[in-house]
Each structure stands twice: as C-alpha cells, then as structure tokens.
Design a protein around this motif. Structure first.
Motif, PDB file in Angstrom:
ATOM      1  N   THR A 250      -1.670  -1.501  -4.814  1.00  0.00           N
ATOM      2  CA  THR A 250      -0.294  -1.031  -5.007  1.00  0.00           C
ATOM      3  C   THR A 250       0.437  -0.901  -3.685  1.00  0.00           C
ATOM      4  OG1 THR A 250      -1.028   0.187  -6.974  1.00  0.00           O
ATOM      5  CG2 THR A 250       1.116   0.775  -6.058  1.00  0.00           C
ATOM      6  N   ALA A 251      -0.252  -0.394  -2.657  1.00  0.00           N
ATOM      7  CA  ALA A 251       0.385  -0.248  -1.344  1.00  0.00           C
ATOM      8  C   ALA A 251       0.812  -1.607  -0.798  1.00  0.00           C
ATOM      9  CB  ALA A 251      -0.569   0.438  -0.364  1.00  0.00           C
ATOM     10  N   GLN A 252      -0.025  -2.621  -0.976  1.00  0.00           N
ATOM     11  CA  GLN A 252       0.332  -3.955  -0.477  1.00  0.00           C
ATOM     12  C   GLN A 252       1.508  -4.535  -1.260  1.00  0.00           C
ATOM     13  OE1 GLN A 252      -2.907  -6.699   0.249  1.00  0.00           O
ATOM     14  NE2 GLN A 252      -4.286  -5.029   0.761  1.00  0.00           N
TER      15      GLN A 252
ATOM     16  N   ALA B  45      -2.574   4.199   2.292  1.00  0.00           N
ATOM     17  CA  ALA B  45      -1.186   3.901   1.927  1.00  0.00           C
ATOM     18  C   ALA B  45      -0.467   3.143   3.034  1.00  0.00           C
ATOM     19  CB  ALA B  45      -0.441   5.199   1.607  1.00  0.00           C
ATOM     20  N   LEU B  46      -0.564   3.633   4.262  1.00  0.00           N
ATOM     21  CA  LEU B  46       0.213   3.060   5.368  1.00  0.00           C
ATOM     22  C   LEU B  46      -0.320   1.690   5.782  1.00  0.00           C
ATOM     23  CD1 LEU B  46       0.695   6.333   7.452  1.00  0.00           C
ATOM     24  CD2 LEU B  46       2.384   5.186   5.986  1.00  0.00           C
ATOM     25  N   VAL B  47      -1.638   1.536   5.808  1.00  0.00           N
ATOM     26  CA  VAL B  47      -2.228   0.238   6.159  1.00  0.00           C
ATOM     27  C   VAL B  47      -1.905  -0.787   5.076  1.00  0.00           C
ATOM     28  CG1 VAL B  47      -4.428  -0.999   6.396  1.00  0.00           C
ATOM     29  CG2 VAL B  47      -4.045   1.123   7.655  1.00  0.00           C
ATOM     30  N   GLY B  48      -2.026  -0.385   3.800  1.00  0.00           N
ATOM     31  CA  GLY B  48      -1.718  -1.306   2.711  1.00  0.00           C
ATOM     32  C   GLY B  48      -0.276  -1.782   2.750  1.00  0.00           C
TER      33      GLY B  48
ATOM     34  N   ALA C 106       3.572  -6.057   4.106  1.00  0.00           N
ATOM     35  CA  ALA C 106       4.785  -6.496   4.811  1.00  0.00           C
ATOM     36  C   ALA C 106       4.474  -7.475   5.933  1.00  0.00           C
ATOM     37  CB  ALA C 106       5.520  -5.287   5.371  1.00  0.00           C
ATOM     38  N   ARG C 107       3.190  -7.791   6.158  1.00  0.00           N
ATOM     39  CA  ARG C 107       2.741  -8.660   7.254  1.00  0.00           C
ATOM     40  C   ARG C 107       3.286  -8.163   8.596  1.00  0.00           C
ATOM     41  NH1 ARG C 107      -0.451  -9.653   4.080  1.00  0.00           N
ATOM     42  NH2 ARG C 107      -1.028 -11.629   3.116  1.00  0.00           N
TER      43      ARG C 107
END
Length: 437
Positions: A74-76, A293-296, A301-302
């Motif tokens: 979901t984060a990605q 969450a933040l890494v995903g 967003a690449r």
C-alpha cells in the motif's frame, strides 16, 4: 499532484509514537482478563483463559504476514500516486481476512484437538478452554481482516487511527469483561463474549476509518482486485514474510526449550528477562512501522534521496530509544526483577543474566529496523533469505556455546542471531537505493 510532505523528525514521531502507545495497551487487556477470572476464586478458569488465548493467538498469528505485506504494497502504491490500487488493496485484504477466518471456523474441531495434543491440560481446564475458544473463534474473520486494515492505515501514516482502533477495542473488551464476568456471572464464557464483541466492533470501526477508500470506484473493480499479476506478487510477498516469521518463531521457541535444560530456576529467570526483550520490541515497532511507510512511499515514488533520509531518520530515533532502554535496564533492571519474581533464587539468576538484556537493544536495533525497511520496500525475498542465514547461524552457534558456557551460551547465541540478521540485511540495503534510483 499534491505536494509531498517534508521528511522530518516530527513526521517520523507522528507515525511512531501512536504505535508505541497502542502497543502499551496490549498487556493491560491481558491483566484485566486474568484479573476478572481471578475473582472467581478458582485456578482452572485462569488457566483456561490463558491457554485458550494462547492457542487462538498462535492460530491467528499464521496470518500476521497480512499486516506487514499490506503495509509495503500500500505504501508503494500511495507513493506512486495510484489511489485505485490503494483502494483495491483494501478490498483484497478484507477478502483474505474473511476467507481465512471462515476456514478457521470450519476447521476448529481439528485445530483445537491438535493444540490440546501438543499442550495437554487437566480435564477441567481443557473443558473451560474449549468453551472460551468455541465462542471467540467466531470472530476470526474480524481479527484477520484487522491485520490487513492496520497495515493499510500504517502505510498511509495514519497511525493515530490505529491507536484509536486499539484503544476502542480494548476499552470495549475491558468494560464487557467486568459486566459479563463480575456483574452477570458468565465466568469464562463472559470473557470470551467480551472479546468477541470487541473484535467485531473493532472491524466495524476499522471499516469506518477506511471509508475514504470506498469513495474510489476501484474498491469494487473486480478485474483489478483479482488481477493475476498483482495477486501473484501479493502471494510471493506474504509467503516470504510467513517463512521469515516462522523461522524467527523457531529461534524463540527453541530458546525456551533449550533453557528448560538448565532447570526450573534458570527457565523462570529466562522467562522474566524475555519480558525486557518484549518491551524493547514494542518500543521498536513504532519506528519500524514508520520505516515501512516512509520507505515504501519513497520506493513507490522512485525517490532514492527520500528513501535514504527515511532510513537515516528512523534509525536515529530507534537507536536513541535503544540506548535509553539499555540504560533503564542497567539501572533499574534489578529492581524490576525483584518486583516480577519473589523467589530469591530466581531473582539472583535473573540478575546474573541481566547484562544480556542491557546489550540486547543495542545489538538488535539494526535487525529490528532493517525488517521495517525491507517490509516497506517489499524486498521480502531478501528478508526471507537473510532470516534463513540468521537461523542457521543461531543453531550453529548456540549448541557449542551452551556446551561451553551453559545458560550464558544460550543468551550469547540469541544475541548473535540478532547481529547476523542486522549485518546481512545491511549488506543487502544498497540494492534498495539502486531500485529506487
């Protein structure tokens, strides 16, 4: 396109602290459950509720991968600006929760029979535990679906909603415990009904908290929801996490069995010291969730610089918390042990091995945090493989260490597994930045 919020220390804390507070409510419920049945004046109801809760938790834990896998995916999708996929993911996890829960309900007879074969109890305790479980099992779909809802909310940094969900569920459970058991005299069945109502109430609240997703038509776009490629990717991610979790559980279960070799006093001391480790794990969850969450989002967003900053900021806070916990354990650990155990021999044994609990947060921080980083990136194959390496390293080290140093060797082996996991995942980390770039 909406402006992406700056990645700051405040943003990390906004994600992490509600999770830490949420985790702090978990043991309170266990204390109340035990306390209300304790008022019945008999030992069997206490043992029945404890055993029933452990068995059901172990069964539900099999589906714990749904929380972690949902967060990363979901984060990605959110980071890539794909609201349709974010909504479709919610529907997928709700369907998985429903199907898995129904499967548990349909197979409960065999599941419970197998559990009591592995862990037999007196006829009275088993009979009461079966009453407890036969009621609670009907909320299995709600419990498993809530794993997915929690992961979905965390991925979007909505951890205050997760905290609200946990507080409301536990609050309902505690109030109904008192009403059903102490007020109406329902006994063990009352504790089960209280939890059943709380879990279904939690699912309803969770759906309300996710209501924005149902405004996106894709939540019922069945061609997207059942898209083969997306389902296959989800299956791979969740299978890898399941294997990793089983191996991690194997380490801790073997630690318990190995500890039993050194007698009841050492076993009791090890159990008390493991509570220090659980406290550390609960505290780390908040910052590991923030990393997920933040890494995903950064990977979706690449944005490699954002990914690196997310890792650095979450690691800074996690390390600070671990240093603080190590100091607290070192200074107040002996007093905490004295409160937890009244037996002088157990106290002495626990204090002897307390330095390992001072060291554990410091040597384990990389393993805990890289788990969050790799879950957010859905690089679960790396997680699985490095967990295999860590498990092999643990068993290869702990057996000769125990032979040479006894219970000291057992603790050294456990800490060694943390170190190996942190180092091997750190070795794989540069690949995440290359993927983001």
């Amino acid at each position: 396109m909406a402006k992406v919020p700056d990645l700051t220390h405040r943003r990390v804390l906004n994600i992490a602290l509600p999770i830490v507070l949420s985790n702090a409510t978990v043991p309170i419920l266990g204390v109340v459950d035990t306390g209300v049945v304790g008022q019945l004046g008999e030992a069997a109801p206490i043992g029945a509720v404890g055993m029933g809760a452990i068995i059901l938790t172990a069964i539900y834990w099999i589906f714990g991968f749904l929380r972690m896998g949902t967060t990363g995916l979901t984060a990605q999708a959110a980071g890539a600006g794909q609201p349709a996929e974010v909504a479709a993911l919610l529907t997928r996890v709700l369907l998985i929760g429903g199907v898995a829960g129904i499967a548990i309900i349909l197979t409960q007879i065999w599941l419970f029979a197998g559990a009591f074969k592995i862990s037999p109890a007196s006829p009275e305790v088993e009979g009461l535990a079966r009453i407890y479980m036969s009621i609670r099992v009907w909320s299995a779909p709600a419990v498993i679906a809530l794993y997915g809802i929690t992961g979905w909310l965390v991925a979007q940094e909505r951890t205050r909603a997760v905290l609200a969900l946990q507080v409301v569920m536990n609050g309902i459970n505690i109030v109904l415990d008192v009403v059903f058991v102490l007020g109406l005299g329902f006994g063990v069945a009352g504790v089960a009904w209280a939890t059943f109502i709380a879990e279904w109430s939690g699912l309803l609240l969770g759906l309300w908290l996710c209501r924005a997703a149902f405004g996106v038509p894709a939540w019922r776009d069945w061609s997207r929801i059942f898209d083969r490629a997306r389902l296959a990717n989800m299956a791979v991610v969740n299978t890898d996490i399941l294997i990793r979790s089983v191996l991690l559980q194997a380490i801790f279960v073997s630690f318990l069995f190995f500890g039993a070799r050194f007698g009841d006093v050492q076993l009791a001391a090890n159990h008390i010291l493991m509570q220090f480790l659980y406290v550390t794990s609960y505290a780390m969850d908040g910052f590991a969730f923030a990393a997920e969450a933040l890494v995903g989002q950064a990977l979706g967003a690449r944005a490699a610089p954002r990914l690196r900053r997310a890792v650095v900021l979450t690691f800074i806070w996690a390390t600070a918390i671990c240093v603080a916990l190590a100091l607290v354990f070192g200074v107040f650990g002996p007093a905490i042990v004295a409160i937890m155990a009244k037996n002088a021999e157990v106290q002495d044994a626990a204090r002897t091995f307390l330095p390992y609990m001072v060291a554990a947060p410091l040597v384990g921080v990389a393993a805990w945090m890289f788990d969050g980083v790799f879950i957010g990136a859905t690089r679960t194959t790396d997680m699985r493989n490095m967990m295999i390496v860590s498990t092999i390293a643990y068993f290869a080290a702990v057996i000769p260490l125990m032979a040479a140093f006894g219970n000291h060797g057992l603790w050294l082996g456990l800490l060694f597994s943390f170190i190996v996991r942190g180092i091997t995942l750190g070795w794989k980390y540069p690949g995440l930045e290359r993927a983001a770039a």
